[in-house]
Structures are given as C-alpha cells and as structure tokens.
Scaffold this motif. Sequence first.
Motif, PDB file in Angstrom:
ATOM      1  N   ARG A  10       0.830  -1.206   0.000  1.00 35.10           N
ATOM      2  CA  ARG A  10       0.000   0.000   0.000  1.00 35.10           C
ATOM      3  C   ARG A  10       0.864   1.255   0.000  1.00 35.10           C
ATOM      4  NH1 ARG A  10      -4.604  -2.080   4.324  1.00 35.10           N
ATOM      5  NH2 ARG A  10      -5.843  -3.270   2.803  1.00 35.10           N
ATOM      6  N   ALA A  11       1.980   1.191   0.722  1.00 34.65           N
ATOM      7  CA  ALA A  11       2.894   2.334   0.733  1.00 34.65           C
ATOM      8  C   ALA A  11       3.483   2.566  -0.655  1.00 34.65           C
ATOM      9  CB  ALA A  11       4.009   2.099   1.753  1.00 34.65           C
ATOM     10  N   ALA A  12       3.840   1.473  -1.339  1.00 31.54           N
ATOM     11  CA  ALA A  12       4.396   1.596  -2.690  1.00 31.54           C
ATOM     12  C   ALA A  12       3.354   2.153  -3.654  1.00 31.54           C
ATOM     13  CB  ALA A  12       4.902   0.236  -3.174  1.00 31.54           C
ATOM     14  N   VAL A 133       9.468   0.793  -5.064  1.00 32.41           N
ATOM     15  CA  VAL A 133       9.911  -0.081  -3.982  1.00 32.41           C
ATOM     16  C   VAL A 133       9.622   0.568  -2.638  1.00 32.41           C
ATOM     17  CG1 VAL A 133      11.881  -1.259  -2.941  1.00 32.41           C
ATOM     18  CG2 VAL A 133      11.724  -1.054  -5.431  1.00 32.41           C
ATOM     19  N   ALA A 134       9.074  -0.224  -1.721  1.00 34.80           N
ATOM     20  CA  ALA A 134       8.888   0.213  -0.337  1.00 34.80           C
ATOM     21  C   ALA A 134       9.631  -0.766   0.563  1.00 34.80           C
ATOM     22  CB  ALA A 134       7.403   0.250   0.025  1.00 34.80           C
ATOM     23  N   SER A 135      10.346  -0.231   1.555  1.00 36.40           N
ATOM     24  CA  SER A 135      11.134  -1.073   2.455  1.00 36.40           C
ATOM     25  C   SER A 135      10.946  -0.620   3.892  1.00 36.40           C
ATOM     26  CB  SER A 135      12.626  -1.003   2.097  1.00 36.40           C
ATOM     27  OG  SER A 135      12.855  -1.434   0.775  1.00 36.40           O
ATOM     28  N   SER A 140      11.221  -5.758   1.955  1.00 39.57           N
ATOM     29  CA  SER A 140      10.968  -4.892   0.802  1.00 39.57           C
ATOM     30  C   SER A 140       9.899  -5.490  -0.099  1.00 39.57           C
ATOM     31  CB  SER A 140      12.248  -4.688  -0.024  1.00 39.57           C
ATOM     32  OG  SER A 140      13.212  -3.965   0.700  1.00 39.57           O
ATOM     33  N   LEU A 141       9.195  -4.596  -0.786  1.00 39.49           N
ATOM     34  CA  LEU A 141       8.240  -5.002  -1.812  1.00 39.49           C
ATOM     35  C   LEU A 141       8.411  -4.077  -3.002  1.00 39.49           C
ATOM     36  CD1 LEU A 141       4.577  -6.089  -1.550  1.00 39.49           C
ATOM     37  CD2 LEU A 141       5.156  -4.171  -3.046  1.00 39.49           C
TER      38      LEU A 141
END
Length: 233
Positions: A10-12, A133-135, A140-141
């Motif tokens: 969701r953040a990404a 990318v979100a980490s 990470s995703l």
Amino acid sequence: MTRRVVELGRAARAESGVKIRQPLQRALISAQGWSSLPVEMKEQISDELNVLDLADIADADGDLVDVSIKANFKSLGAKYGKAVQDVAKIIASEDAVSLVKLLRASGVATVGTFEIGLEDLVITEVPKSGWMVASHDGESLALDLALSPELIAAGQIREIIRAIQERRKSDGFEISDRIEVKWNASDSLVETWLAGAQHISAEVLALSMTRDPDISYIEDELEFGFELKKYAD
C-alpha cells in the motif's frame, strides 16, 4: 508477515500514485520466511494489493533498485565498541546488493571477522524506472508499474463498478435489489464497457444494461455516465 507485506504494498502504491483499483501484474517481495508462507496467505496479499502475481525479489534486487549501504553506528557500536570504525570501513567496501541479499536470505553475514545483521546496516534503495519499492526493517516489496492494455481495461471496469455501487447506495437501493442500467461513455471506453458488461452486471446486480447516447458524462476522468432504475418484475 502478511500484514507487513500488505502495508509495504500500500505504501508503494501510494508513493507511485497508482490507485488500489488499478490491477498490477506483479509484485516482488523480500522478507525472511516468504518462501515458506502458505499459499492461502499469499493469495490474500495478492487480493488486498490487487496484484496478479507475487514472487521472491531475492534474485532481482540489483535489477529493480540501486542499492547503497552504510554502517548503523548505533547498533554496531553497542556490539563492537571501539572497533565500530573498522566494521564501518569493511561494510563500505562490500558489494551492497550481494550483502543485502545475503542478509535477507540468512539473517546474518560475516564481514571481515565481524558478524552483522540487517539491523547493523542503513539500507537505501532507489527504484529504477518502471518500479516502485517500499522497504521497512529489512523487508521490501517492489511493484511493477507497467500497465498493459488488459490491465488498464481491468482498472477501468473496476472504476465503473465502484461508481455504480456508490450510486446504488446513495439512491437508497436495497442490497438485494436488481437494477436496470442505462449508460454512455467516450469512444475510448465503449469497447471496454461492452467487453466487461457481463462482469459489471454481475457485480452491481444489473439485469439489463443498455447504452444511451443521450446520457451525459458524470465521471470526468474516464468520461462515462449512467442512470439506474430498480428492475420491475
């Protein structure tokens, strides 16, 4: 882990500006224990993030992001005291992608004569073009932001369904009410609507769906409009 991965996804999406209703082809995940996560939990993540395929990021980090690392002096100082500067120099000389990949796979790594964990690094990952990318805390995703015509059409159909469902609610229809839909759309959207008419009808409980060119657009972004009527037996 399921909740953490969903939050990363969701953040990404939020960072990329791609709405959750827009399906995406794939997401790549890096997290300890990902490979052993039950299939049903992976399917739940896929559904919540509206992503068709999930895979392990482990073999692709360097292709998706530019990775840089530096020593976490607070963590390393607590472990190695005065030797922290020596550890930091060794970390700075390591290949960032390889070291991060090793730590994410095993949890620990040896640099020189010092054992370190993910918490001992400050990792910076800058996504390359086409990925977001979100980490967080070593997990990470990466979202593949490429949109094929099929994905775009699927996203448009979701927007149509959302708009009709919201109108059903605002017009006071009961959940079980069957409806008749008259609709109109821009030329670029007509083909998508017609191709998805059966799915749209099933989702909004429409027993008839007819195009009416006299209906004005009410959704500016996609340029479509519709009128609803309770189906009379």
